[in-house]
Design a protein around this motif. Structure first.
Motif, short mmCIF file in Angstrom:
data_model
loop_
_atom_site.label_atom_id
_atom_site.label_comp_id
_atom_site.label_asym_id
_atom_site.label_seq_id
_atom_site.Cartn_x
_atom_site.Cartn_y
_atom_site.Cartn_z
N PRO A 28 -12.02 -4.69 -3.50
CA PRO A 28 -12.88 -5.88 -3.67
C PRO A 28 -12.08 -7.17 -3.70
O PRO A 28 -12.52 -8.19 -3.18
CB PRO A 28 -13.57 -5.61 -5.01
N GLU A 29 -10.87 -7.14 -4.30
CA GLU A 29 -10.04 -8.35 -4.37
C GLU A 29 -9.57 -8.77 -2.98
O GLU A 29 -9.55 -9.97 -2.66
CB GLU A 29 -8.83 -8.09 -5.27
N SER A 53 -4.40 -1.57 3.78
CA SER A 53 -5.25 -0.62 3.06
C SER A 53 -4.83 -0.50 1.59
O SER A 53 -4.87 0.59 1.01
CB SER A 53 -5.22 0.75 3.76
N GLY A 54 -4.40 -1.64 1.03
CA GLY A 54 -4.01 -1.67 -0.38
C GLY A 54 -2.66 -1.08 -0.68
O GLY A 54 -2.27 -0.97 -1.84
N PRO A 85 -4.34 -1.29 -5.87
CA PRO A 85 -4.21 -1.87 -4.53
C PRO A 85 -3.35 -3.13 -4.55
O PRO A 85 -3.44 -3.95 -5.46
CB PRO A 85 -5.65 -2.21 -4.16
N VAL A 86 -2.52 -3.26 -3.52
CA VAL A 86 -1.52 -4.32 -3.43
C VAL A 86 -2.13 -5.56 -2.78
O VAL A 86 -2.85 -5.47 -1.77
CB VAL A 86 -0.31 -3.84 -2.63
N LEU A 87 -1.84 -6.72 -3.37
CA LEU A 87 -2.26 -8.00 -2.82
C LEU A 87 -1.05 -8.91 -2.64
O LEU A 87 -0.16 -8.94 -3.49
CB LEU A 87 -3.25 -8.69 -3.76
N VAL A 121 0.98 -8.39 -6.27
CA VAL A 121 -0.01 -8.39 -7.34
C VAL A 121 -0.88 -7.14 -7.20
O VAL A 121 -1.27 -6.77 -6.09
CB VAL A 121 -0.90 -9.65 -7.28
N THR A 122 -1.16 -6.51 -8.33
CA THR A 122 -2.15 -5.43 -8.37
C THR A 122 -2.88 -5.50 -9.70
O THR A 122 -2.26 -5.66 -10.75
CB THR A 122 -1.51 -4.04 -8.16
N ASP A 123 -4.21 -5.44 -9.65
CA ASP A 123 -5.04 -5.50 -10.86
C ASP A 123 -4.69 -6.71 -11.73
O ASP A 123 -4.65 -6.62 -12.96
CB ASP A 123 -4.90 -4.22 -11.68
#
Length: 735
Positions: free
Chosen positions: A92-93, A125-126, A153-155, A169-171
Motif C-alpha cells: 500500500p505504501e 515487488s517490495g 516491503p522496501v521503499l 525504509v520499511t514499515d
C-alpha cells in the motif's frame, strides 16, 4: 460539412486511438527516462520499457567509451528475471508513492546511485536489489543484479555516496545494510504507527515536489532523516462502493484549515547516534527542501504555513544547530522551484527568486539573469556555469509561445544549449549532457547525448507511433496575450464554415498545457477530428510566463475563467469558431474550471465535462489551497466565492442551465469523490441537468486501459448530444 469516416476511430494495428492512447500510457511507454550521468562521463543510466505497449521498465546503461568508441546500450536489471516470472506485488505504501508521482507503469520505475554512478539500488515487488553499473568493474561494481536479504516491503533504497551502504525504509523504519548484504540494522524506528522516518509526508510529495525523506552525507557516515508524525492529521475514509464487503481505506488527509503532519529532522550516524536539527518549527513548519552536497553544510528551505516567508538554513552536522543563510518573503507566496536552493561547487548559494517582475537566477550576491529569461529550474550547478531550464521572460523580444529551453548561465551571460522550437530539458554531469527534446512536429521526445556540446549518441526510444498527427497552431489571444494552441480537424477546409468549439484547458497552477510538443496535443487533436475546433489556453495562474501572471489568482480563481472567455472570443476573429456552440472539458483543476465555466458564464459555455473537480476548496489539502486562498477560518468569504457549491446560480433553477457530465474516480485520495457527489446534490437541488459517471476502483489517474478508452468515447458522445449540429447527429443518438 462532411467528416471522413476514418477519423472516427483512427485505426492503428486494429486499435482505435483511444485504446492505443490508453495502452501506450499516452505514448509514453518505451520512452527512455530517469537519466543519470556518471561523473567520469562513461555511463548514462536510465529506465525504459521493452516496447510501446510494455508497462514493465528495465534498468539500462549506455556506455560511452572514453576512447571515443561506439556507444552501446545494455540491460543491467530485468524485472522478469529477478522475480523469476512472478507478478509484481506492490505494498500500500508503494502504491501511494506511485499515485503521488502519477506513475502508472511497473517494474523498475525508480532507482538511486552512489556518487561515482557505479552502483544502483532499487525496489522491486517490495524487495531490495543492487546492481553494478560499470562494465567490467571491480567486485560489487559490475555484473548481475542481486537481491539483498532484508525485511520488507522496501521503499526508496539509496546507496551511500561511497557505495558501501544502502539505506531504505520499511514499515516507517529507516534501516541501513551493507552493499554486500551484511550488517542490516535499524537506524530510526517510529514511536507509534502514525509516525514514520525517511518518507515524505502527503503534502510534501503531492504539493511541494519533495518525494524523499532522507539524505546521505557526502562522507557516507551519517544521514539527514525526516520524521513525519501524522497523529494530529484528520482521518478520512475512502470506501469502494463496488465491494461493500471491504473495509474503507483510512487515510490521513490534511484538508485546508486543519492540522498538518508534524515534521522534524534528525542527523543519524551509521553508529546509531542521533542529533535533532533545530529551527523555529512553530513559525516555519514546512520542510520544503533539503540539499547535502560536498560543497558545504546541509542546506534546508523551510516555509511558514501561509507560505509568504521562508528561510534558507545551513545545518551544523555536528550539533544540529541551524543558521539563516537567507530570508525569502513575498506578499503573495514564495514559489518552490526544482533544484534550489543549493550550493555551487565553490560554496555560494544558488537560488531562483522573483525580483523586479522577473524570475531570476542568483549565485551568491550576483544576479545572473534579467527579465529576458523566466528561470524555471536549476538542472546542474557546475564549476563554470549553472545549467537551467527557462522560458522567454517579460522583456524577451520573441514570446516563443509554449517553448522552454536549456541554458548555461554564468557571469558572462546566458547561452542557449537547446535549439529549435520545442520543450527541452537536460541532465548533466561534467562534460556530458543528456538533452531531451520534444518538438511540435515530431512524435515523442528525443534524448541526445552531448559531450562538450557535440552529439555522440541518441538514446533509442521504443515508443509506439501515434496513429494521427497533432497539428497545433501556437498563438496569443486578446489584450493580455494569452498563450494558446488551436487545433482544427485535418480534414477541415475553409468552405466547411465555423466549427463547434471545445475548450480543453487545465488552466491553473503548476499545469501548463500550451507546450511546444507533439504528443502533449494528441488527445486534443483526436477531439478535433470528431468535428471540433479545439482551443487550449493558458491564462493567468498557469506557470512559467511571469511571477505576476502566476500570482494573479491570489484569493480569486475566477481570473482563470475570465481568460478562457477572453481567449475564445479573441480567437474567433481569426479561426473558424462557432461561438454559439462552445463546450469545455477538464480534469482536476481543469475540471473545476469547466464546472465554473458553465455555472458562471452560461452565456459563453454551453456544455461541460467536469473531471475529478475540486468543488469545495475546504476539502482540498493545506499546502496547495492555503497558498492561494488563505484558510477557511480567516477567509471564509474567499472560500465561498471560489466554491462551485455556493454559487448563486445554484440557489434556484436558472436559464440557461447548461448540461454537465461529472466524472470522478471512487478511489481518488487526492481529490476525493465527495467533491463530485456534493456537486451533483447541489445541481439536483437546483434543477440543473447533469450526468454523473462514477469510475469504480479508479484513482486521480486513469491508467486502466478500458476506462481510459471509454472515457474519451463517452465524452464525445455527451458533447455531441449537448451541442448538436454534428454530421449525422440525431437528437439522443451517438452522433
Amino acid at each position: 460539412m462532411t467528416m471522413p469516416q476514418e477519423y472516427a476511430s483512427a485505426p492503428s494495428e486494429g486499435l482505435s486511438f483511444p485504446r492505443l492512447h490508453a495502452r501506450t500510457q499516452r505514448f509514453g511507454l518505451g520512452v527512455p527516462r530517469g537519466f543519470t550521468v556518471s561523473p567520469d562521463g562513461e555511463r548514462i543510466v536510465f529506465v525504459r520499457s521493452g516496447s510501446g505497449t510494455d508497462r514493465t521498465h528495465r534498468l539500462w546503461v549506455l556506455d560511452l567509451p572514453a576512447d571515443g568508441g561506439e556507444p552501446a546500450e545494455r540491460v543491467v536489471a530485468e524485472p522478469s528475471a529477478l522475480l523469476a516470472g512472478a507478478e509484481e506485488e506492490l505494498s500500500p505504501e508503494e502504491r501511494a508513492r506511485r499515485e503521488r508521482s502519477r506513475e502508472g507503469s511497473s517494474g523498475i520505475v525508480g532507482y538511486a546511485v552512489d556518487a561515482s554512478v557505479e552502483l544502483a539500488a532499487f525496489a522491486l515487488s517490495g524487495r531490495l536489489f543492487t546492481v553494478g553499473l560499470k562494465a567490467g568493474g571491480a567486485a560489487g561494481k559490475g555484473g548481475e543484479a542481486r537481491e539483498l536479504p532484508v525485511p520488507g516491503p522496501v521503499l526508496d533504497p539509496r546507496p551511500s555516496p561511497d557505495g558501501r551502504w544502502v539505506a531504505y525504509v520499511t514499515d516507517g523504519t529507516l534501516r541501513v545494510v551493507g552493499a554486500d548484504g551484511s550488517g542490516d540494522v535499524e537506524l530510526a524506528v517510529p514511536e507509534d504507527p502514525d509516525t514514520s522516518y525517511g518518507l515524505a509526508e502527503f503534502i510534501a510529495s503531492e504539493e511541494m515536489g519533495r518525494d524523499r525523506g532522507f539524505w546521505w552525507s557526502p562522507a557516507s557516515d551519517r544521514l539527514l532523516v525526516a520524521r513525519a508524525d501524522d497523529r494530529a492529521v484528520r482521518r478520512w475514509f475512502i470506501a469502494d462502493p463496488a465491494h461493500p464487503d471491504r473495509e474503507p481505506q483510512r487515510v490521513a488527509y490534511p484538508a485546508a484549515g486543519t492540522p498538518d503532519a508534524e515534521v522534524r529532522l534528525f542527523l543519524y550516524g551509521i553508529d546509531g547516534t542521533r542529533t535533532e536539527v533545530v529551527w523555529d518549527r512553530g513559525r516555519f513548519p514546512y520542510l520544503a527542501r533539503a540539499h547535502w552536497s560536498g560543497a558545504d553544510a546541509p542546506l534546508l528551505f523551510v516555509q511558514a504555513r501561509d507560505q509568504r516567508s521562508g528561510l534558507v538554513l545551513a545545518v551544523d552536522p555536528e550539533t544540529g544547530a541551524t543558521a539563516a543563510v537567507r530570508t525569502e518573503e513575498d506578499p503573495a507566496w514564495v514559489e518552490l522551484l526544482p533544484g534550489v536552493p543549493c550550493w555551487s561547487p565553490d560554496g555560494r548559494l544558488v537560488r531562483i527568486g522573483d525580483e523586479n517582475g522577473a524570475r531570476a537566477l542568483t549565485v551568491g550576491d550576483e544576479r545572473l539573469t534579467d527579465a529576458a529569461l523566466h528561470v524555471r529550474a536549476v538542472l546542474d550547478a557546475g564549476p563554470d556555469d549553472i545549467l537551467v531550464s527557462a522560458s522567454a521572460g517579460a522583456a524577451a523580444a520573441d514570446p516563443e509561445t509554449g517553448e522552454t529551453h536549456v541554458y548555461r548561465v554564468s557571469a558572462r551571460g546566458a547561452e542557449r544549449v537547446s535549439e529549435g522550437a520545442g520543450w527541452h530539458g537536460a541532465v548533466r554531469s561534467g562534460a556530458v549532457t543528456v538533452l531531451v527534446s520534444s518538438r511540435p512536429g515530431t512524435p515523442g521526445p528525443v534524448a541526445r547525448v552531448l559531450r562538450d556540446g557535440r552529439e555522440v549518441a541518441v538514446v533509442a526510444s521504443y515508443a509506439a507511433e501515434p496513429p494521427l498527427r497533432a497539428r497545433p497552431v501556437f498563438t496569443e489571444a486578446g489584450e493580455r496575450r494569452i498563450p494558446c494552441a488551436v487545433l482544427l480537424p485535418s480534414w477541415y477546409e475553409e468552405g466547411h464554415g465555423p466549427l463547434p468549439v471545445l475548450m480543453d484547458p487545465y488552466g491553473g497552477p503548476h499545469g501548463p498545457r500550451v507546450v511546444a510538443a507533439h504528443n502533449a496535443h494528441l488527445t486534443s487533436q483526436w477531439f478535433a477530428e470528431q468535428g471540433f475546433a479545439v482551443v487550449v489556453a493558458d491564462g493567468r495562474g498557469t506557470p512559467w510566463r511571469s511571477p505576476a501572471w502566476e500570482k494573479a489568482v491570489l484569493r480569486d480563481f475566477s481570473v482563470a475563467l475570465e481568460d478562457q472567455v477572453a481567449a475564445v472570443r479573441a480567437l474567433a476573429e481569426r479561426f473558424p469558431l462557432d461561438l454559439s456552440r462552445v463546450a469545455v472539458r477538464g480534469w482536476s483543476f481543469g475540471g473545476y474550471l469547466a464546472g465554473l465555466a458553465v455555472l458562471r458564464r452560461p452565456d459563453v459555455f454551453h456544455a461541460a465535462v467536469v473531471g475529478a473537480p475540486v468543488t469545495d476548496w475546504r476539502l482540498y489539502d493545506t499546502h496547495y489551497t492555503e497558498r492561494y486562498l488563505g484558510t477557511p477560518e480567516a477567509d471564509p468569504e474567499v472560500y465561498a466565492a471560489q466554491s462551485l457549491l455556493t454559487d448563486d446560480g445554484l440557489s434556484a433553477p436558472a436559464e440557461p442551465a447548461r448540461p454537465m457530465m461529472v466524472v470522478h474516480g471512487l478511489a481518488d485520495d487526492n481529490v476525493v469523490v465527495a467533491h463530485a457527489l456534493r456537486l451533483s446534490s447541489a445541481l439536483l437541488a437546483a434543477g440543473r441537468p447533469h450526468e454523473v459517471l462514477p469510475l469504480s476502483g479508479v484513482t486521480h489517474m486513469t491508467p486502466q486501459e478500458q476506462v481510459a478508452e471509454n472515457l474519451l468515447l463517452l465524452q464525445v458522445d455527451f458533447l455531441k448530444r449537448s451541442l448538436g449540429g454534428f454530421p449525422g447527429h440525431q437528437p439522443g443518438g451517438r452522433g
